[in-house]
Design an enzyme around this catalytic site. Structure first.
Site, PDB file in Angstrom:
ATOM      1  N   TRP A 359       0.825  -1.215   0.000  1.00  0.00           N
ATOM      2  CA  TRP A 359       0.000   0.000   0.000  1.00  0.00           C
ATOM      3  C   TRP A 359       0.859   1.265   0.000  1.00  0.00           C
ATOM      4  O   TRP A 359       0.342   2.354   0.234  1.00  0.00           O
ATOM      5  CB  TRP A 359      -0.953  -0.008   1.199  1.00  0.00           C
ATOM      6  N   GLU A 498      -0.531  -4.341  12.263  1.00  0.00           N
ATOM      7  CA  GLU A 498       0.146  -5.600  11.904  1.00  0.00           C
ATOM      8  C   GLU A 498       0.539  -6.461  13.092  1.00  0.00           C
ATOM      9  O   GLU A 498       0.793  -7.655  12.915  1.00  0.00           O
ATOM     10  CB  GLU A 498       1.375  -5.356  11.015  1.00  0.00           C
TER      11      GLU A 498
END
Length: 800
Positions: A359, A498
């Protein structure tokens, strides 16, 4: 790195230390957006201090490996043959090896203005012969298949036979990243070698599964001054390599120069009959080296005119900003527009993340939108071409719409690894990062921001609206109405953080109601409805019919944008539902015990613990909302959802997560600098400098050598461009709300907005915006409530 105020365009390294070479080789990569070559010396072989690497954008190959008792497949950006390979020997002595001679001098310089890498050294060998060596390399910015390597040998106190070996070496594998070394790594197979002319060699290979053919052709000459010198030439070949040995007489004080011109062509290129034919055609003709250099320098000069950024009074800061822009343009350039490629997270500089596209375009596109918007458009087409694969992925998951992959490569399927190695524990662990479906929200954001900056209706009509609608369909389907909350919820995902892959005791099931994901889903649904309404009636009807989009579905989207659940705890926005129930981590104890805790999740797993138990983040998650959305966007959205934010909610939320983040990603410093810029300017500047230093000093201890962090590089530039300047492009006008740190002096920057080429100058006293001459329409500029009309050739000024 050293530098003086008068050479801010030069990245200099003095001395030679094998331990520093991997980092230098990544930072001294030269490229042109089509291909890039790491800064390894031409005589280097893989192993030890050096890793020669050349990568062509979009050339991937997939191999199977046995990991943790299972067969897994990984697609990798392929390390291609080592084209700069040149070494030499004196008489019948050993081939030059920097690690076995006595070095007297060693200097290495990357010229940022021209993307030319130069290495200069002097050494004494075991027979007391002193030799000066100068090597120069470039990857041509105008003729994108063309590369050049020069080696100049000057005897200081000896004469004799000087023998060069100029090679195209296909004995390459993908072995740069140590934690991947249990995986299959041989991606190329030889096709053939030949010597079509006495001074020319050709190497043909292909990837062994994706079957992409590639060819390299090289022409090598020996000269003194500008004149060829007599030399004996001998051809040496093997199935996977081919070389010319050139021998000439050398005398003290007279430099002998080897010039090596190389062309690189693959089967993915357009308008070719075959890679081999095109590689040889690229060497044909009587191109003079001086003309090639002039073309290369001119192409870079034109790029730097568009990407000009000056921070007056800060030569070191400007040098790093220029370095970041250089590596961005060496990875993504006008040559990328016709390649069907995305933005690789680690550039074309190494093999970390296997060259995949994540991204990071979220941070790259703001730089391109305001300078080369056609390039942004081309990179968005990479996503649009893979829309069908994203639709198929959504269907396999039991949903409608488009579910884009967290990691993408050649064809748009999910390339996230199934297992990852924890280097601390030595264990292969299940990898659940494919749950980061928020990548689709980033793509929607990028489509909408491109449209806002450019007003490109043609792209919106033919590509952008379809992407927005299909992404919205996925999130509209993923959101379910929960009777307990009487609101829509999104379960089983991973946020940008994450670290948190699930709840304690259910480690891999994802988390529920990630605040960033839920809010951005609302935005994506709103953008889709706005884009749909903006389409011309005919195109709107055709697209609606093709997608089978009915009013009932759109009505549900509207309901979701009013009733999405957002979790809170202790007066702050919760990273996800249940976050407030997690344990607090003793951060000081872990810092004291380990020092570097950037990768806290690895430390805890090696201890037999899990980061899922704690309020601990790898990088900004909920804070990403304050990075991507302005207060004018976020506050009304939250109020519409029934969560009006009091004035202290945002600063409380920032402080809460700032104390609980390990900054295990280089993107974290960028986001934290951004969100602190308004209320804590000095801390924001600290994070800005941390973002600048991410790669130049390799703050994560070894990761930059595996490839630069392109998102962090672009993000550090965007902090100057949009954050500290308060630059926004919404509603068809240019808005500025500077909170410019006085410590940074004065900013001068070139931009393009709609058809205007602008010069922006900001310091602590005033803002100036100037436009070049032209026949385009005036643009409205707003600065802290002051409005002015900017006409072509005029300048507007705002006192602060």
């Amino acid at each position: 790195m050293t530098g003086r105020p008068d050479d801010e365009w030069l990245l200099r390294y003095e001395g030679y230390d094998p331990a520093d070479e991997p980092l230098r080789e990544a930072l001294c990569t030269v490229g042109n957006g089509y291909l890039a070559t790491r800064g390894a010396p031409p005589e280097a072989r893989p192993g030890g201090a050096h890793y020669p690497g050349t990568y062509v954008a979009g050339v991937y190959n997939r191999l199977a490996s046995r990991v943790a008792g299972r067969t897994v497949e990984n697609e990798c950006l392929v390390n291609l043959p080592h084209w700069p390979a040149v070494t030499f020997r004196i008489d019948d002595g050993p081939w030059f090896d920097i690690d076995t001679v006595h070095l007297l001098e060693h200097h290495q310089t990357l010229d940022l203005r021209r993307a030319v890498l130069t290495r200069h050294l002097r050494y004494r060998d075991d027979r007391n012969r002193v030799t000066t060596v100068t090597q120069r390399r470039l990857v041509h910015m105008r003729h994108h298949h063309l590369c050049f390597q020069e080696v100049v040998i000057t005897p200081e106190n000896w004469s004799g036979r000087l023998r060069f070996r100029s090679e195209l070496d296909g004995r390459v594998r993908n072995t740069l990243v140590e934690r991947y070394r249990d995986l299959a790594d041989t991606h190329l197979e030889p096709v053939g070698t030949s010597g079509p002319a006495p001074d020319c060699v050709l190497l043909e290979m292909r990837t062994n599964r994706s079957a992409i053919p590639l060819a390299m052709a090289a022409r090598t000459a020996l000269v003194q001054g500008s004149e060829p010198i007599p030399a004996t030439i001998r051809l040496r070949s093997a199935p996977d390599r081919i070389a010319l040995d050139l021998t000439a007489e050398a005398t003290p004080g007279r430099p002998v120069t080897l010039e090596k011109t190389v062309t690189v062509v693959t089967g993915r290129d357009h308008a070719i009959s075959s890679p081999a034919d095109e590689a040889l055609r690229g060497l044909a003709g009587d191109r003079h080296l001086d003309d090639l250099l002039a073309d290369h320098e001119q192409a870079w000069r034109h790029l730097w005119e568009r990407f000009r950024i000056t921070v007056e009074g800060h030569p070191d800061t400007r040098r790093i900003v220029l370095l970041h822009l250089l590596h961005l343009l060496q990875t993504i350039s006008p040559h990328s527009a016709d390649l069907d490629v995305g933005v690789p997270a680690r550039g074309l500089h190494g093999e970390a993340y296997r060259g995949h596209v994540f991204w990071d375009e979220l941070l790259v596109f703001p730089i391109l939108n305001l300078r080369l918007p056609d390039l942004t458009r081309a990179l968005l087409r990479y996503r649009h071409r893979r829309l069908d694969e994203a639709r198929a992925a959504a269907r396999r998951a039991g949903h409608i719409g488009a579910m884009y992959p967290w990691q993408s490569g050649s064809d748009g399927r999910e390339e996230s690894q199934q297992f990852h190695l924890n280097p601390r524990s030595g264990r292969w662990l299940p990898d659940t990062s494919a749950r980061q479906h928020h990548i689709g929200l980033a793509i929607a954001h990028n489509v909408w921001q491109y449209h806002q900056v450019t007003g490109d209706r043609e792209f919106l009509i033919h590509h952008g609206a379809e992407m927005l609608l299909e992404i919205a369909r996925f999130w509209g389907d993923l959101a379910v109405l929960d009777p307990d909350h009487d609101r829509y919820v999104i379960r089983g995902v991973m946020g940008p953080d994450e670290f948190h892959t699930g709840y304690p005791g259910a480690e891999s099931g994802g988390i529920d109601n990630n605040a960033y994901t839920n809010v951005m889903a609302v935005r994506a649904l709103s953008w889709a409805m706005e884009a749909y309404a903006a389409l011309p009636a005919r195109e709107r009807g055709e697209l609606s019919e093709r997608l089978r989009l009915d009013p009932t579905e759109r009505a549900r989207w509207k309901d979701i944008t009013h009733r999405m659940f957002i979790p809170f705890h202790e007066g702050v926005i919760s990273q996800f539902e249940g976050y407030g129930e997690l344990a607090e981590l003793d951060w000081e104890a872990y810092r004291s015990r380990y020092g570097d805790i950037h990768r806290l999740e690895r430390i805890l797993e090696a201890e037999g613990d899990t980061v899922n138990r704690y309020r601990a983040s790898k990088q900004a998650d909920a804070l990403m909302l304050f990075h991507l959305l302005t207060a004018d966007e976020l506050l009304p959205l939250m109020a519409r959802l029934g969560y009006p934010l009091d004035p202290d909610t945002i600063p409380r939320t920032i402080d809460h997560y700032l104390a609980r983040t390990s900054h295990g990603s280089t993107l974290s410093a960028v986001v934290h600098a951004w969100v602190l810029a308004r209320a804590h300017r000095e801390r924001a500047v600290d994070f800005f400098f941390r973002a600048l230093e991410s790669d130049i000093v390799d703050i994560q201890g070894g990761t930059t050598a595996e490839g630069v962090h392109l998102g962090a590089m672009a993000g550090s530039v965007d902090l100057l461009q949009r954050c500290f300047s308060g630059l926004e492009t919404r509603g068809g006008h240019l808005a500025l709300n500077p909170f410019w740190p006085e410590a940074l002096g004065t900013l001068e920057i070139n931009l393009r907005y709609r058809e205007h080429f602008l010069r922006l100058r900001i310091n602590g006293d005033r803002v100036e915006v100037g436009s070049t001459d032209g026949s385009h329409q005036p643009v409205r500029v707003i600065c802290r409530g002051q409005t002015a009309e900017l006409r072509p050739g005029a300048t507007v000024r705002f006192p602060l």
